[in-house]
Design an enzyme around this catalytic site. Sequence first.
Site, PDB file in Angstrom:
ATOM      1  N   ALA A 249      37.326  37.534  40.493  1.00 49.89           N
ATOM      2  CA  ALA A 249      38.315  36.455  40.321  1.00 49.89           C
ATOM      3  C   ALA A 249      38.267  35.766  38.956  1.00 49.89           C
ATOM      4  O   ALA A 249      38.990  34.789  38.748  1.00 49.89           O
ATOM      5  CB  ALA A 249      38.214  35.400  41.431  1.00 49.89           C
ATOM      6  N   GLY A 251      39.448  36.938  36.226  1.00 50.55           N
ATOM      7  CA  GLY A 251      40.791  37.141  35.653  1.00 50.55           C
ATOM      8  C   GLY A 251      41.804  36.204  36.304  1.00 50.55           C
ATOM      9  O   GLY A 251      42.703  35.683  35.629  1.00 50.55           O
ATOM     10  N   ASP A 252      41.662  35.991  37.611  1.00 49.83           N
ATOM     11  CA  ASP A 252      42.572  35.069  38.315  1.00 49.83           C
ATOM     12  C   ASP A 252      42.391  33.653  37.782  1.00 49.83           C
ATOM     13  O   ASP A 252      43.354  32.913  37.562  1.00 49.83           O
ATOM     14  CB  ASP A 252      42.286  35.084  39.822  1.00 49.83           C
ATOM     15  CG  ASP A 252      42.459  36.472  40.425  1.00 49.83           C
ATOM     16  OD1 ASP A 252      43.295  37.239  39.915  1.00 49.83           O
ATOM     17  OD2 ASP A 252      41.747  36.790  41.403  1.00 49.83           O
TER      18      ASP A 252
HETATM   19  O1  RIB Z   1      40.861  39.388  41.743  1.00 50.33           O
HETATM   20  C1  RIB Z   1      39.852  39.288  42.720  1.00 50.33           C
HETATM   21  C2  RIB Z   1      40.433  39.519  44.083  1.00 50.33           C
HETATM   22  O2  RIB Z   1      40.891  40.851  44.197  1.00 50.33           O
HETATM   23  C3  RIB Z   1      39.467  39.339  45.220  1.00 50.33           C
HETATM   24  O3  RIB Z   1      39.383  38.013  45.664  1.00 50.33           O
HETATM   25  C4  RIB Z   1      39.979  40.316  46.265  1.00 50.33           C
HETATM   26  O4  RIB Z   1      40.464  39.707  47.411  1.00 50.33           O
HETATM   27  C5  RIB Z   1      41.041  41.150  45.553  1.00 50.33           C
HETATM   28  O5  RIB Z   1      42.315  40.760  45.887  1.00 50.33           O
END
Ligand code: RIB
Length: 305
Positions: A249, A251-252
Amino acid sequence: MNHVLVIGSLNMDFDVYTSHRPEPGETVMGKSMKMVPGGKGANQAYALARMNVKTAMIGAVGDDPFGQMLIHNLQTAGVDTSSIRLSSQETGKAFIEIDEQGQNYITVIAGANHDLDETLLLDHLDLFEQADAIVMQLEIPLPIVCQAAKLCRQKGKLLILDPAPAVKDLPTDLFPLVDIAKPNETELSILTGMPTNTREEIVSAAKKLHAMGVKNVMVTLGGKGTLLVQDSGIREFPAYPVKAVDTTAAGDCFLASFLSQFDGQDFSAAIDFGAKAAAIAVTRPGAQSSIPSYEEVCRFSPQSR
Ligand code: RIB
């Protein structure tokens, strides 16, 4: 951005921490296991809300305990979850191995994430109207991504696409609708069919994605920073060196934190803010559990780690 709509996935993550990833046929003794709210869409919505952005999410979970936990976690950050559908399919799940370098290996079972349809978008056109920007990833059905992208253009909203998981041969008419794409090197290679092993190759592939119609190509390179390709040229931004324990996560977190500071013009300051947030996130385990608050990012200094 003040108000963002995320259209995307919600997963319950099952994280297994190991010394290394097993080779084919090898059994590895894991060190620990955690169940953590995740899903690329939900992680981005959660992080946007943590950065004080008014955030709504369109998505779907199963009518089951995991679905309730995912919705609840988004609500604790302040995300408007009223347009998350309760599906008859099971909540999406991700199985994640994390090695000693913090590198992650993810397998997703989509479940309810694939129970999104046109009705859900059309029922929530008000959310498109209210948003300054719309964020999507590719863990939901591609036709919904394409349709939402068209709606976004019709309504004159900024569209940010995280092309993950990357797929070959995305519809060519999607690219010109994208204002900002944020692939990593692997995703960039899949999208363009070009190698991305060296800096030169990454630049060439990013230029190709730009030529395919994406206005701003923002390639995240982990510890090597971010590369931005736009009409005005190529720019590079450093990452903050930290000891990573879990890159899930990151990158998120980068994307959401970047967007929270982006005014539609100035990429530099917003990318730097995203890099700081991601540097904090990789020092913590899990997906949503690793995402810092706005205040923590403001307090971050390279020496503080
Ligand atoms: O970007 C990370 C995410 O990728 C994780 O939380 C997992 O659920 C996948 O969707």
